[in-house]
Design an enzyme around this catalytic site. Structure first.
Site, PDB file in Angstrom:
ATOM      1  N   ASP A  22     -29.966 -27.322  19.299  1.00  0.00           N
ATOM      2  CA  ASP A  22     -30.718 -26.157  20.099  1.00  0.00           C
ATOM      3  C   ASP A  22     -31.998 -26.392  20.546  1.00  0.00           C
ATOM      4  O   ASP A  22     -32.677 -27.173  19.982  1.00  0.00           O
ATOM      5  CB  ASP A  22     -30.560 -24.792  19.206  1.00  0.00           C
ATOM      6  CG  ASP A  22     -30.748 -23.663  20.209  1.00  0.00           C
ATOM      7  OD1 ASP A  22     -30.523 -23.682  21.259  1.00  0.00           O
ATOM      8  OD2 ASP A  22     -30.968 -22.416  19.591  1.00  0.00           O
ATOM      9  N   HIS A  39     -31.468 -30.810  28.892  1.00  0.00           N
ATOM     10  CA  HIS A  39     -29.925 -31.467  28.338  1.00  0.00           C
ATOM     11  C   HIS A  39     -30.007 -33.101  28.332  1.00  0.00           C
ATOM     12  O   HIS A  39     -29.346 -33.413  27.549  1.00  0.00           O
ATOM     13  CB  HIS A  39     -28.935 -30.781  28.972  1.00  0.00           C
ATOM     14  CG  HIS A  39     -28.868 -29.117  28.816  1.00  0.00           C
ATOM     15  ND1 HIS A  39     -28.929 -28.502  27.674  1.00  0.00           N
ATOM     16  CD2 HIS A  39     -28.907 -28.003  29.628  1.00  0.00           C
ATOM     17  CE1 HIS A  39     -28.978 -27.225  27.879  1.00  0.00           C
ATOM     18  NE2 HIS A  39     -28.752 -26.868  28.902  1.00  0.00           N
ATOM     19  N   LEU A 133     -17.906 -44.102  11.245  1.00  0.00           N
ATOM     20  CA  LEU A 133     -18.420 -42.727  11.226  1.00  0.00           C
ATOM     21  C   LEU A 133     -17.303 -41.766  12.058  1.00  0.00           C
ATOM     22  O   LEU A 133     -16.887 -42.231  12.839  1.00  0.00           O
ATOM     23  CB  LEU A 133     -19.793 -42.431  11.890  1.00  0.00           C
ATOM     24  CG  LEU A 133     -20.160 -41.256  12.121  1.00  0.00           C
ATOM     25  CD1 LEU A 133     -20.724 -40.528  10.989  1.00  0.00           C
ATOM     26  CD2 LEU A 133     -21.587 -41.429  13.295  1.00  0.00           C
TER      27      LEU A 133
HETATM   28  C1  IPE Z   1     -25.758 -22.468  19.855  1.00  0.00           C
HETATM   29  O1  IPE Z   1     -26.952 -22.319  20.647  1.00  0.00           O
HETATM   30  C2  IPE Z   1     -24.877 -23.228  20.569  1.00  0.00           C
HETATM   31  C3  IPE Z   1     -25.102 -25.015  20.816  1.00  0.00           C
HETATM   32  C4  IPE Z   1     -26.129 -25.322  20.402  1.00  0.00           C
HETATM   33  C5  IPE Z   1     -23.956 -25.562  21.450  1.00  0.00           C
HETATM   34  P1  IPE Z   1     -27.451 -21.201  21.568  1.00  0.00           P
HETATM   35  O2  IPE Z   1     -28.391 -21.290  22.290  1.00  0.00           O
HETATM   36  O3  IPE Z   1     -26.059 -21.143  22.694  1.00  0.00           O
HETATM   37  O4  IPE Z   1     -27.195 -19.859  20.697  1.00  0.00           O
HETATM   38  P2  IPE Z   1     -28.001 -18.631  20.741  1.00  0.00           P
HETATM   39  O5  IPE Z   1     -27.521 -17.801  21.910  1.00  0.00           O
HETATM   40  O6  IPE Z   1     -29.308 -18.707  20.713  1.00  0.00           O
HETATM   41  O7  IPE Z   1     -27.603 -17.943  19.374  1.00  0.00           O
HETATM   42  C1  IPE Z   2     -28.820 -26.177  23.221  1.00  0.00           C
HETATM   43  O1  IPE Z   2     -30.025 -26.042  23.958  1.00  0.00           O
HETATM   44  C2  IPE Z   2     -27.837 -26.858  24.286  1.00  0.00           C
HETATM   45  C3  IPE Z   2     -26.772 -25.825  24.668  1.00  0.00           C
HETATM   46  C4  IPE Z   2     -26.262 -24.751  24.115  1.00  0.00           C
HETATM   47  C5  IPE Z   2     -25.844 -26.367  25.349  1.00  0.00           C
HETATM   48  P1  IPE Z   2     -30.105 -24.682  24.856  1.00  0.00           P
HETATM   49  O2  IPE Z   2     -29.810 -24.882  26.109  1.00  0.00           O
HETATM   50  O3  IPE Z   2     -29.561 -23.111  24.027  1.00  0.00           O
HETATM   51  O4  IPE Z   2     -31.847 -24.478  24.980  1.00  0.00           O
HETATM   52  P2  IPE Z   2     -32.659 -23.271  24.658  1.00  0.00           P
HETATM   53  O5  IPE Z   2     -32.067 -22.695  23.207  1.00  0.00           O
HETATM   54  O6  IPE Z   2     -32.177 -22.038  25.667  1.00  0.00           O
HETATM   55  O7  IPE Z   2     -34.059 -23.639  24.625  1.00  0.00           O
HETATM   56 MG    MG Z   3     -30.149 -22.189  22.480  1.00  0.00          MG
END
Ligand code: IPE
Ligand code: IPE
Ligand code: MG
Length: 256
Positions: A22, A39, A133
């Site tokens: 995240d 990303h 793995l």
């Molecule tokens: C969880 O992250 C999903 C992934 C890392 C793929 P999100 O950014 O979507 O989760 P919330 O919305 O903060 O709970």
């Molecule tokens: C995690 O990073 C990747 C995905 C959920 C695809 P985020 O895109 O949720 O990044 P934040 O949490 O908004 O910073």
């Molecule tokens: Mg996120």
């Protein structure tokens, strides 16, 4: 610099590490960049952590890459993520094979665009005989989707006379989950300072040790993983028992 590797007990490595990757978007926004820039840099962390896990001898690594709920993000971000996913998998197949890594996907793959499904199937087929793995990508995944799916399939099995309700137990229940071939994670890591599970492996994480770090995913590297493992190894896992029972004999989770 302290040598984290020397602090790790190789005999007590978690078999299965699960990571909620995240913070890509916030990492990019802090730099005044588009979320997709985050990303894009997150892919470098994936490569680094997969390689580090393989080197350490971790048997299963599950990476939460895209949730069912993430489909509701702006279309431009969703499209960018799908393209990045396909490009990355395409480029990485050779390295996965070179490193003896077997790719698995969990999630509602039918929701993915056709070009992504095709690329994923090819990568799975190409790595299926590898014995190192197990890299499990959670894509279009949510735990509630998985559990509802399990309930539906159990319903079908009962209706068709292949299962008696009174015979349902934790062993055969797990056969209906998308993780049926993998042990439960002992360690779950979430990056970016969020303290929640966000619909990830709700059943499988029952007794996982949870590790949260403020580091955003694009900055997460091998040393951060080693730090999490050292932290994990310093914990006492009790599985509902007393500390004394744990010291007296090595106890693992019972399935209730
Ligand atoms: C969880 O992250 C999903 C992934 C890392 C793929 P999100 O950014 O979507 O989760 P919330 O919305 O903060 O709970
Ligand atoms: C995690 O990073 C990747 C995905 C959920 C695809 P985020 O895109 O949720 O990044 P934040 O949490 O908004 O910073
Ligand atoms: Mg996120």
């Amino acid at each position: 610099m302290e040598d984290l590797l020397s602090k790790i007990n190789k005999q007590k490595l978690p078999k299965h590490i699960a990571i909620i990757m995240d913070g890509n978007g916030r990492w990019a926004e802090e730099k005044g960049e588009d979320r997709l820039f985050g990303h894009f840099h997150g892919v470098e962390s994936v490569r680094n952590i997969v390689e580090a896990s393989a080197e350490l001898g971790i048997q299963y690594l599950t990476l939460y890459a895209f949730s069912t709920e993430n489909w509701d993000r702006p279309q431009q971000e969703v499209d960018g993520l799908m393209t990045l996913l396909v490009d990355t998998i395409h480029k990485e197949i050779a390295d996965l094979n070179k490193n003896n890594i077997k790719l698995h996907i969990i999630g509602d793959i039918d929701m993915m665009p056709a070009f992504a499904q095709k690329e994923l199937q090819e990568a799975i087929a190409s790595t299926q005989n590898n014995t190192g793995l197990n890299l499990i990508m959670a894509l279009s995944y949510s735990s509630r989707w998985e559990l509802l799916n399990a309930v539906k399939n159990i319903g079908v099995a009962i209706k068709e006379g292949n299962l008696n309700p009174e015979d349902i137990n934790s062993a055969n229940f797990q056969q209906y989950l998308s993780t049926k071939n993998f042990p439960d994670p002992e360690l779950m890591i979430r990056t970016s300072g969020e303290y929640r599970i966000s619909n990830f492996l709700l059943y499988q994480l029952a007794y996982a040790e949870l590790y949260f770090t403020n580091t955003c995913w694009p900055d997460f590297r091998k040393n951060n993983l080693l730090e999490a493992i050292v932290d994990y190894q310093n914990r006492e896992r009790r599985f509902g028992k007393t500390g004394k029972q744990i010291i007296d004999k090595s106890i693992t989770a019972n399935n209730y």
